[in-house]
Design an enzyme around this catalytic site. Structure first.
Site, PDB file in Angstrom:
ATOM      1  N   HIS A  65      50.401  45.325  44.337  1.00 28.37           N
ATOM      2  CA  HIS A  65      49.604  44.395  45.132  1.00 28.37           C
ATOM      3  C   HIS A  65      48.145  44.835  45.138  1.00 28.37           C
ATOM      4  CE1 HIS A  65      48.489  41.456  47.934  1.00 28.37           C
ATOM      5  NE2 HIS A  65      49.126  41.845  49.006  1.00 28.37           N
ATOM      6  N   HIS A 105      47.749  36.476  36.042  1.00 30.28           N
ATOM      7  CA  HIS A 105      48.006  36.293  37.484  1.00 30.28           C
ATOM      8  C   HIS A 105      49.217  35.405  37.657  1.00 30.28           C
ATOM      9  CE1 HIS A 105      47.201  35.393  41.718  1.00 30.28           C
ATOM     10  NE2 HIS A 105      46.429  36.462  41.717  1.00 30.28           N
ATOM     11  N   ASP A 136      40.678  41.737  39.968  1.00 26.01           N
ATOM     12  CA  ASP A 136      40.629  43.194  39.857  1.00 26.01           C
ATOM     13  C   ASP A 136      39.936  43.691  38.603  1.00 26.01           C
ATOM     14  OD1 ASP A 136      41.841  43.833  42.246  1.00 26.01           O
ATOM     15  OD2 ASP A 136      43.838  43.457  41.438  1.00 26.01           O
TER      16      ASP A 136
END
Ligand code: CMC
Length: 429
Positions: free
Chosen positions: A267, A306, A362
């Site tokens: 996560h 994703h 990220d």
């Protein structure tokens, strides 16, 4: 067109009409499908909730195919460009943008709850010298429930508001102190002359100077990062907050569960993995070899792909801009060159294009955090501070939602049945 689904149970030949509402059928309606009164009704098997809606929510909208993210209907791009983190926090919690008077009152409230009880400080000082800041944050947020036992009264709107203000206000204090602890440095008290994010930087980095004066461009970049992380609908940590909150526990305990979920590498930890990957690649010349390894299935291109976004993650675009701003102040992170080249190659490569793999939030965030002098263990703490208003907005929605029940999934039992217990003395003789 009828908004219903006709299901034929081939065990009995019976047909059932299940209403379709908002693109969903009610799992409870499936429960009515049963071959006889003494067999259990049909249930849905969905590990990881990949296709199960757990709530109705008006907080955040995502369209993964189009790459759209909106908080309360406002596109993330506009919020990141024109708003501030505390304004976005207000929007998430209250559902609409504040008037000038409402905003001033909100900022005032948050600012004057940044301090924590001195015993919280002693509690945090009790951690081992090398305690992970995320573990410290999780424990200290949970510990706040013992300092505010009134928080258990979740049915009172004013009381709920008080805890929300406290938590948004105190999160940076707890996060900064977790960081200082690992560095063996004295904890710095909040400076309430400063704005939310500037104060956080002061608590992180202030030493003997009487006032910590962070570069406004860095303050702005971090504020934008907080905005980008403020909510992301029913992700793992938000689901944890809702699930624990559904027991009607106080919000500090529910948010501690969210922090715990975020602590997990699947996560909150991908940006750290991106940095490790970039370091391992080392130079631009090594990129083709690395890409080949990814395409051969030996490894993943971290920061790409994703579950929800099958397009460029809208947050990644904004972060790229924030990265440029930060690098202008602190100098370019040498890993940036490799990241940019990787992105360029991947966006043109059939493997990534056909699988709709694009940079996610990220891919660049770790580079910024590193440039801001944060060690990797702090990346998730920053995420948690940004996500706190989102967790609380979702918690608030949950406790006011009449359709919600205590979270209690079903299982498919796979173990033994009806064994006869033999006492230890007989089994071991
Ligand atoms: N590099 C190479 N191939 C990939 C990658 C990647 N990063 N991500 C997915 N694929 C491939 C995967 O091998 C599969 O290929 P095939 O169809 O040939 O088997 C296909 O793309 C679909 O992948 P998946 O694993 O079914 O997709 P998922 O939705 O289960 O996984 C993900 C999503 C984010 C876990 C995954 O893309 C991944 O591991 N990415 C790298 C880690 C990362 O950056 N995580 C941060 C996510 S953003 C955090 C947030 O929003 O909070």
């Amino acid at each position: 067109m009828t908004d219903s689904l006709t299901v034929r149970d081939n065990r009995t030949g019976q047909e059932y009409d299940l209403p379709i509402t908002d693109g969903t059928i009610k799992a409870a309606d499936l429960g009515k499908i049963r071959p006889s009164d003494d067999t259990p009704g049909l249930a849905v098997y969905d590990p990881g909730f990949v296709n199960t809606a757990s709530c109705r929510s008006a907080v955040t909208f995502i369209d993964g195919d189009q790459g759209i993210l909106e908080y309360r209907g406002y596109p993330i791009e506009q919020l990141a460009e024109k708003s501030s983190f505390l304004e976005v926090a207000y929007l998430l919690i209250h559902g609409s943008l504040p008037s000038k008077a409402e905003y001033d009152a909100w900022v005032h409230e948050i600012t004057y709850h940044t301090f924590v009880h001195e015993n919280v400080k002693s509690f945090m000082q009790g951690f081992r010298y090398d305690a992970h800041p995320m573990g410290m944050l999780m424990a200290s947020v949970g510990a706040l429930s013992t300092f505010y036992p009134d928080a258990r009264n979740i049915s009172d709107a004013e009381n709920r508001h008080m805890q929300i203000v406290r938590m948004i206000a105190k999160m940076p204090t707890l996060g900064a102190w977790s960081f200082r602890h690992a560095q063996g440095k004295p904890y710095v008290y909040p400076d309430n002359d400063l704005g939310y994010t500037a104060n956080f930087l002061s608590m992180l980095f202030k030493m003997s100077e009487s006032k910590y004066d962070a570069d406004p461009r860095l303050v702005h970049a971090l504020d934008v990062l907080f905005i980008l992380h403020a909510d992301h609908e029913q992700n793992c940590s938000t689901n944890a907050v809702r699930s624990v909150g559904s027991s009607q526990v106080d919000p500090y305990s529910a948010v501690a569960a969210g922090v715990a979920a975020l602590y997990g590498p699947l996560h909150g930890g991908a940006n750290e993995a991106v940095l490790r990957m970039l370091r391992r690649i080392g130079t631009k010349e090594n990129i083709p070899d690395f890409i080949k390894g990814v395409k051969d299935g030996n490894e993943r291109l971290m920061g790409f792909g994703h579950r929800v976004y099958k397009n460029y993650d809208p947050r990644a675009k904004i972060i790229k801009q924030a990265a440029d701003d930060v690098f202008e102040v602190v100098g370019v992170n040498p890993l940036l060159e490799i990241a940019l080249e990787l992105e360029k190659i991947a966006l043109e490569d059939e493997y990534f294009v056909s699988r709709k793999l694009y940079p996610n939030v990220d891919f660049y965030s770790g580079l910024i955090y590193e440039a801001l002098q944060f060690p990797p263990e702090m990346f998730t703490v920053l995420f948690a501070i940004g996500r706190t208003p989102g967790w609380l907005a979702q918690w608030l929605e949950l406790v006011q939602d009449k359709e919600q029940k205590i979270a209690r999934p079903k299982q498919i039992y796979t173990g033994e049945r009806g064994l006869t217990f033999v006492p230890a003395a007989e089994r071991w003789s």
